[in-house]
Write a protein that holds these residues in place. Sequence first.
Motif, PDB file in Angstrom:
ATOM      1  N   LEU A  36     -27.572   5.454  -8.451  1.00 13.36           N
ATOM      2  CA  LEU A  36     -26.712   4.307  -8.716  1.00 13.36           C
ATOM      3  C   LEU A  36     -26.556   4.060 -10.216  1.00 13.36           C
ATOM      4  CD1 LEU A  36     -25.046   1.940  -7.641  1.00 13.36           C
ATOM      5  CD2 LEU A  36     -27.173   0.601  -7.590  1.00 13.36           C
ATOM      6  N   LEU A  37     -27.623   4.184 -10.975  1.00 11.00           N
ATOM      7  CA  LEU A  37     -27.537   3.938 -12.417  1.00 11.00           C
ATOM      8  C   LEU A  37     -26.519   4.861 -13.074  1.00 11.00           C
ATOM      9  CD1 LEU A  37     -28.413   2.595 -15.037  1.00 11.00           C
ATOM     10  CD2 LEU A  37     -30.355   4.184 -15.108  1.00 11.00           C
ATOM     11  N   GLU A  38     -26.572   6.146 -12.770  1.00 10.36           N
ATOM     12  CA  GLU A  38     -25.618   7.086 -13.367  1.00 10.36           C
ATOM     13  C   GLU A  38     -24.192   6.819 -12.890  1.00 10.36           C
ATOM     14  OE1 GLU A  38     -28.641   8.149 -12.189  1.00 10.36           O
ATOM     15  OE2 GLU A  38     -29.493   8.596 -14.165  1.00 10.36           O
ATOM     16  N   ARG A  39     -24.052   6.424 -11.628  1.00  8.84           N
ATOM     17  CA  ARG A  39     -22.707   6.080 -11.134  1.00  8.84           C
ATOM     18  C   ARG A  39     -22.149   4.873 -11.874  1.00  8.84           C
ATOM     19  NH1 ARG A  39     -25.144   6.969  -5.866  1.00  8.84           N
ATOM     20  NH2 ARG A  39     -24.946   4.748  -5.422  1.00  8.84           N
ATOM     21  N   ARG A  40     -22.997   3.888 -12.119  1.00 10.57           N
ATOM     22  CA  ARG A  40     -22.549   2.700 -12.852  1.00 10.57           C
ATOM     23  C   ARG A  40     -22.183   3.056 -14.291  1.00 10.57           C
ATOM     24  NH1 ARG A  40     -21.375   1.022  -8.442  1.00 10.57           N
ATOM     25  NH2 ARG A  40     -22.591  -0.532  -7.359  1.00 10.57           N
ATOM     26  N   LEU A  41     -22.965   3.904 -14.924  1.00 11.72           N
ATOM     27  CA  LEU A  41     -22.623   4.335 -16.286  1.00 11.72           C
ATOM     28  C   LEU A  41     -21.273   5.051 -16.306  1.00 11.72           C
ATOM     29  CD1 LEU A  41     -26.132   5.540 -17.479  1.00 11.72           C
ATOM     30  CD2 LEU A  41     -24.753   3.757 -18.584  1.00 11.72           C
ATOM     31  N   PHE A  42     -21.030   5.886 -15.328  1.00  8.57           N
ATOM     32  CA  PHE A  42     -19.750   6.586 -15.214  1.00  8.57           C
ATOM     33  C   PHE A  42     -18.608   5.576 -15.051  1.00  8.57           C
ATOM     34  CE2 PHE A  42     -16.330   8.556 -12.827  1.00  8.57           C
ATOM     35  CZ  PHE A  42     -16.137   9.757 -13.513  1.00  8.57           C
ATOM     36  N   GLU A  43     -18.800   4.608 -14.171  1.00  8.34           N
ATOM     37  CA  GLU A  43     -17.763   3.612 -13.917  1.00  8.34           C
ATOM     38  C   GLU A  43     -17.437   2.803 -15.175  1.00  8.34           C
ATOM     39  OE1 GLU A  43     -19.519   1.423 -10.706  1.00  8.34           O
ATOM     40  OE2 GLU A  43     -19.084   3.002  -9.241  1.00  8.34           O
ATOM     41  N   VAL A  44     -18.465   2.457 -15.940  1.00  4.58           N
ATOM     42  CA  VAL A  44     -18.236   1.702 -17.177  1.00  4.58           C
ATOM     43  C   VAL A  44     -17.481   2.564 -18.184  1.00  4.58           C
ATOM     44  CG1 VAL A  44     -19.400   0.682 -19.189  1.00  4.58           C
ATOM     45  CG2 VAL A  44     -20.169   0.113 -16.864  1.00  4.58           C
ATOM     46  N   ARG A  45     -17.899   3.801 -18.312  1.00  5.22           N
ATOM     47  CA  ARG A  45     -17.300   4.684 -19.323  1.00  5.22           C
ATOM     48  C   ARG A  45     -15.880   5.124 -18.984  1.00  5.22           C
ATOM     49  NH1 ARG A  45     -19.597   9.143 -22.868  1.00  5.22           N
ATOM     50  NH2 ARG A  45     -17.723   9.690 -23.993  1.00  5.22           N
ATOM     51  N   PHE A  46     -15.641   5.461 -17.725  1.00  9.96           N
ATOM     52  CA  PHE A  46     -14.359   6.077 -17.368  1.00  9.96           C
ATOM     53  C   PHE A  46     -13.436   5.211 -16.509  1.00  9.96           C
ATOM     54  CE2 PHE A  46     -17.227   9.645 -18.193  1.00  9.96           C
ATOM     55  CZ  PHE A  46     -16.507  10.285 -19.178  1.00  9.96           C
ATOM     56  N   GLU A  47     -13.970   4.132 -15.942  1.00  9.51           N
ATOM     57  CA  GLU A  47     -13.154   3.325 -15.035  1.00  9.51           C
ATOM     58  C   GLU A  47     -13.070   1.864 -15.458  1.00  9.51           C
ATOM     59  OE1 GLU A  47     -14.879   4.087 -11.180  1.00  9.51           O
ATOM     60  OE2 GLU A  47     -14.160   6.158 -11.162  1.00  9.51           O
ATOM     61  N   ASP A  48     -13.481   1.580 -16.670  1.00  7.75           N
ATOM     62  CA  ASP A  48     -13.411   0.223 -17.230  1.00  7.75           C
ATOM     63  C   ASP A  48     -14.141  -0.828 -16.395  1.00  7.75           C
ATOM     64  OD1 ASP A  48     -11.928   0.981 -19.505  1.00  7.75           O
ATOM     65  OD2 ASP A  48     -10.086   0.991 -18.303  1.00  7.75           O
ATOM     66  N   ALA A  49     -15.223  -0.427 -15.749  1.00 13.16           N
ATOM     67  CA  ALA A  49     -16.039  -1.388 -15.000  1.00 13.16           C
ATOM     68  C   ALA A  49     -16.805  -2.259 -16.003  1.00 13.16           C
ATOM     69  CB  ALA A  49     -17.010  -0.650 -14.081  1.00 13.16           C
ATOM     70  N   PRO A  50     -17.196  -3.454 -15.608  1.00 10.06           N
ATOM     71  CA  PRO A  50     -17.931  -4.323 -16.534  1.00 10.06           C
ATOM     72  C   PRO A  50     -19.346  -3.789 -16.802  1.00 10.06           C
ATOM     73  CG  PRO A  50     -17.751  -5.358 -14.377  1.00 10.06           C
ATOM     74  CD  PRO A  50     -16.923  -4.098 -14.331  1.00 10.06           C
ATOM     75  N   PRO A  51     -19.804  -3.844 -18.049  1.00 17.72           N
ATOM     76  CA  PRO A  51     -21.149  -3.376 -18.403  1.00 17.72           C
ATOM     77  C   PRO A  51     -22.262  -4.043 -17.601  1.00 17.72           C
ATOM     78  CG  PRO A  51     -19.852  -3.740 -20.369  1.00 17.72           C
ATOM     79  CD  PRO A  51     -19.049  -4.283 -19.216  1.00 17.72           C
ATOM     80  N   LYS A  52     -22.010  -5.229 -17.098  1.00 16.88           N
ATOM     81  CA  LYS A  52     -23.010  -5.951 -16.312  1.00 16.88           C
ATOM     82  C   LYS A  52     -23.493  -5.117 -15.117  1.00 16.88           C
ATOM     83  CE  LYS A  52     -23.558 -10.175 -13.655  1.00 16.88           C
ATOM     84  NZ  LYS A  52     -22.931 -11.396 -13.176  1.00 16.88           N
ATOM     85  N   LEU A  53     -22.648  -4.233 -14.595  1.00 19.81           N
ATOM     86  CA  LEU A  53     -23.055  -3.380 -13.471  1.00 19.81           C
ATOM     87  C   LEU A  53     -24.233  -2.490 -13.852  1.00 19.81           C
ATOM     88  CD1 LEU A  53     -19.616  -2.291 -11.950  1.00 19.81           C
ATOM     89  CD2 LEU A  53     -21.189  -4.065 -11.141  1.00 19.81           C
ATOM     90  N   VAL A  54     -24.224  -1.982 -15.082  1.00 19.45           N
ATOM     91  CA  VAL A  54     -25.348  -1.162 -15.559  1.00 19.45           C
ATOM     92  C   VAL A  54     -26.587  -2.047 -15.705  1.00 19.45           C
ATOM     93  CG1 VAL A  54     -26.235   0.230 -17.470  1.00 19.45           C
ATOM     94  CG2 VAL A  54     -23.893   0.562 -16.650  1.00 19.45           C
ATOM     95  N   GLY A  55     -26.402  -3.251 -16.231  1.00 23.98           N
ATOM     96  CA  GLY A  55     -27.526  -4.183 -16.338  1.00 23.98           C
ATOM     97  C   GLY A  55     -28.154  -4.469 -14.988  1.00 23.98           C
ATOM     98  N   ASN A  56     -27.333  -4.660 -13.981  1.00 20.91           N
ATOM     99  CA  ASN A  56     -27.854  -4.907 -12.628  1.00 20.91           C
ATOM    100  C   ASN A  56     -28.617  -3.695 -12.106  1.00 20.91           C
ATOM    101  OD1 ASN A  56     -26.720  -7.447 -12.655  1.00 20.91           O
ATOM    102  ND2 ASN A  56     -24.918  -6.851 -11.493  1.00 20.91           N
ATOM    103  N   ALA A  57     -28.110  -2.495 -12.375  1.00 21.91           N
ATOM    104  CA  ALA A  57     -28.795  -1.275 -11.918  1.00 21.91           C
ATOM    105  C   ALA A  57     -30.132  -1.109 -12.636  1.00 21.91           C
ATOM    106  CB  ALA A  57     -27.907  -0.060 -12.141  1.00 21.91           C
ATOM    107  N   VAL A  58     -30.175  -1.382 -13.927  1.00 21.71           N
ATOM    108  CA  VAL A  58     -31.434  -1.290 -14.681  1.00 21.71           C
ATOM    109  C   VAL A  58     -32.418  -2.340 -14.178  1.00 21.71           C
ATOM    110  CG1 VAL A  58     -32.485  -1.637 -16.963  1.00 21.71           C
ATOM    111  CG2 VAL A  58     -30.420  -0.231 -16.736  1.00 21.71           C
ATOM    112  N   ARG A  59     -31.931  -3.522 -13.914  1.00 19.18           N
ATOM    113  CA  ARG A  59     -32.794  -4.608 -13.434  1.00 19.18           C
ATOM    114  C   ARG A  59     -33.523  -4.228 -12.132  1.00 19.18           C
ATOM    115  NH1 ARG A  59     -32.850  -9.898 -14.974  1.00 19.18           N
ATOM    116  NH2 ARG A  59     -30.881  -9.734 -16.083  1.00 19.18           N
ATOM    117  N   ALA A  60     -32.920  -3.367 -11.335  1.00 17.15           N
ATOM    118  CA  ALA A  60     -33.559  -2.936 -10.081  1.00 17.15           C
ATOM    119  C   ALA A  60     -34.861  -2.173 -10.336  1.00 17.15           C
ATOM    120  CB  ALA A  60     -32.593  -2.062  -9.277  1.00 17.15           C
ATOM    121  N   TYR A  61     -35.024  -1.634 -11.536  1.00 20.71           N
ATOM    122  CA  TYR A  61     -36.238  -0.893 -11.894  1.00 20.71           C
ATOM    123  C   TYR A  61     -37.281  -1.779 -12.575  1.00 20.71           C
ATOM    124  CZ  TYR A  61     -33.506   3.325 -10.992  1.00 20.71           C
ATOM    125  OH  TYR A  61     -32.737   4.297 -10.405  1.00 20.71           O
TER     126      TYR A  61
END
Length: 128
Positions: free
Chosen positions: A18-43
Amino acid sequence: MNEMIVSARTFMLTHSRLLERRLFEVRFEDAPPKLVGNAVRAYQNSDGGLGYALEPDIRCGESQPLLTSFGLGALEEAKCRDVELATSICNYLKSVSDENGLVSFFYRIRIAVTYCQSLDILHDIFRS
């Protein structure tokens, strides 16, 4: 979307965490950076540090400075600014630093013991 990005997206959806998918989405699909924060928070553990195999080669549930640095790298890459998450991570790093503020890669010896036990098991398997 160009064909290479579509192929990369398909690969990410079927093979990555999920973390790598979120990074991809932020970089290439203009997803909000908060998605990566949420994925990191899971760890994140209750002490504020990061663990739970954030780095897949280190299967350790407890917080470790090295794993925490990987999480910080992901947050930086995504340009995620989460004050609460950053503060709790900083508090963890402060708690494991020495009197000069230096932090070792691994905080507790337990991970080394677990690694050595794994090596002993492998040695026994290949010796038989």
